[in-house]
Every structure is written in C-alpha cells, then in structure tokens.
Design a protein around this motif. Structure first.
Motif, PDB file in Angstrom:
ATOM      1  N   SER A  64     -11.129   1.281   1.974  1.00  0.00           N
ATOM      2  CA  SER A  64     -10.841  -0.102   2.339  1.00  0.00           C
ATOM      3  C   SER A  64     -12.140  -0.876   2.463  1.00  0.00           C
ATOM      4  N   LYS A  76       0.828  -1.198   0.000  1.00  0.00           N
ATOM      5  CA  LYS A  76       0.000   0.000   0.000  1.00  0.00           C
ATOM      6  C   LYS A  76       0.869   1.258   0.000  1.00  0.00           C
ATOM      7  N   THR A  96      -9.175  -3.168  -1.580  1.00  0.00           N
ATOM      8  CA  THR A  96      -8.698  -1.810  -1.319  1.00  0.00           C
ATOM      9  C   THR A  96      -8.699  -0.990  -2.605  1.00  0.00           C
TER      10      THR A  96
END
Length: 276
Positions: A88, A8, A94
C-alpha cells in the motif's frame, strides 16, 4: 481477477473456470515424445500446493498449439495472488505482488516462477525484471511441496526490494525530453529498427496518461503510463499514408517478454549513485 475494479476483495478462479481458458493445466500425461527419464507433474498439482501456501489463481492462459501432436501439452501461464500480501503506497497506489508460473508438458520447460506486480488503479499487470529478482526454475523430477514452500518463501522475502524499487522510481523526476526518450526506447519492444524508420508515432501520445491517478513526471508514473500503452496497444501510428491502431498484446509469452524489457529500460533512468 478482481470481482470489482475498485475493490480490494479478491476472487480466485475455480478449477472449472481455469479449465475453460487453459485446459492444459489439467493434463494428466506428458507428450508422447518426451524422454523416458521425464517426470510428469500436472500443473494442477502446483496449483493445489500454492493454495496451501495462501496463493490463489487470478488468471490462466495457454498458447495456441501449432500441431495436433502438441495440443494439450503446450506452454501455459498461471498467475497467483495472495490477499495477505499487499503493498500500500502512501499516495494510494495499491500494488499486489503476483507470482507467474509457466510450464508445459512436452519436456521442454521446467516450472518457472516469475515475480510480478498488479496495480489496482489501472488493473494492469507488470513483470519485474530487476537483477535482484531472478526467475525461479523447478525441475519436474524430484518436485516436492517442501521445495516449493522454500522457493515461494524466498520470493516473498524479496518483496521489500520491490517496495524499494517503487519508491526510488517515484523519487526521480523526468523532464519532457527524458519521458520521450523512455517512450522511444519502449517502442522498440513492439517494432523493429527498420519498421521504426518508416513509421511515424507521436511520442506525446505514448506518455499522455489515461487517468488522473497516473499524472506525474516521476519515473514510476511515466513507466506505468508507457507500459499500459505499449501492452494495450493504446496508440496510433502512421505507416506509409495510412493511420493504424496498434494491437493489444494478447500472447502471454510476448507480454512477459515486453514487460521485462520495459522494466529493464526504465531502470536505466535511475542514476547510478541511487541504484547502487
């Protein structure tokens, strides 16, 4: 771009990296044929202003100049992402909201900001074409950081609508017939009506997910599978007696146009009572 497909952590492009793929972003003067009333604002100035607002560049592209006179002034696309703005999903899906900026230095285009989504699971970008998300246009003349700040703030404030659209799509189950129907509609973004009459395409190939995370009959999953196949050209078709492999869509103008049409087509499968 993401430094790691499974991470991420965002890695923004530097100006040198942007310059290699889209040098038009840094053009300091307008095309010679623009009106005397035209105000030139280098796209890099908007990049600097977006950075102040927390949005970094993850991708940049420019169209190929058709004439030498348009080289350095042609239309270009810059994609922004903000590490603090993340959706999320409860199912682990995501999604990073994106802002897509298009501009040119030939006097034919205003700064245009379009909302988009980036799915971490497939490293794939979607463009929102919901009626609630209109493109934001800002004229070069009178451009200020303060106006940009207001426009971006309004776009971010609309993000809950994005979550709502995702959740609605995830709540709608499609049967096989509906899935094939959406795939058939989607093919019209790549082929003309006459081409489809003489082209054989296995619709089941279009709706067949590539990865386990995309398996499911809900509208959101089916939409993402079809969108990726259409944009990436990940399907074959028979034209005459020859089997051909579809080509990946590389032109960003075509990519955005197809993405918007696919999103709108998918929304047609949301029952009216839910959509309203």
């Amino acid at each position: 771009m993401l430094s790691d497909p499974n991470s991420k952590e965002l890695k923004f492009l530097s100006n040198d990296e942007i310059r290699k793929v889209a040098p038009t972003v840094f053009t300091e003067t307008p095309a010679a044929n623009v009106s005397k009333h035209y105000t030139h604002i280098p796209t890099v100035q908007v990049l600097d202003d977006m950075k102040k607002l927390g949005w970094g560049v993850v991708d940049a592209q420019q169209v190929k100049a058709r004439k030498n006179s348009t080289k350095g002034f042609q239309k270009h696309l810059v994609t922004f992402r903000n590490p603090d703005v993340v959706i999320s999903g409860k199912d682990g899906d995501t999604v990073f909201p994106q802002i897509l900026l298009t501009n040119s230095h030939d006097g034919k285009n205003a700064f245009t900001f379009t909302a988009g989504l980036f799915r971490l699971v497939c490293s794939n970008g979607l463009v929102i074409a919901d009626k609630k998300f209109n493109d934001v246009k800002m004229r070069h003349m009178g451009y200020t950081f303060e106006d940009l700040q207001v426009q971006i703030k309004e776009m971010v404030e609309q993000l809950p609508l994005t979550v709502e659209s995702m959740n609605i799509m995830k709540s709608i189950e499609l049967d096989k017939k509906q899935m094939r129907s959406l795939a058939k509609k989607a093919l019209t973004t790549r082929f003309t009506e006459d081409q489809l009459k003489v082209t054989k395409i296995d619709l089941d190939e279009i709706i067949n997910p590539i990865r386990d995370e995309d398996k499911g009959n809900d509208l959101w999953s089916v939409f993402n599978v079809i969108q990726e196949k259409i944009i990436e050209g990940d399907f074959s078709y028979m034209s005459g007696a020859r089997i051909r492999k579809a080509r990946q869509v590389k032109n960003f103008k075509q990519d955005m146009d197809i993405n918007k049409k696919l999103f709108a087509m998918t929304e047609e499968f949301i029952p009216q009572e839910i959509a309203s």
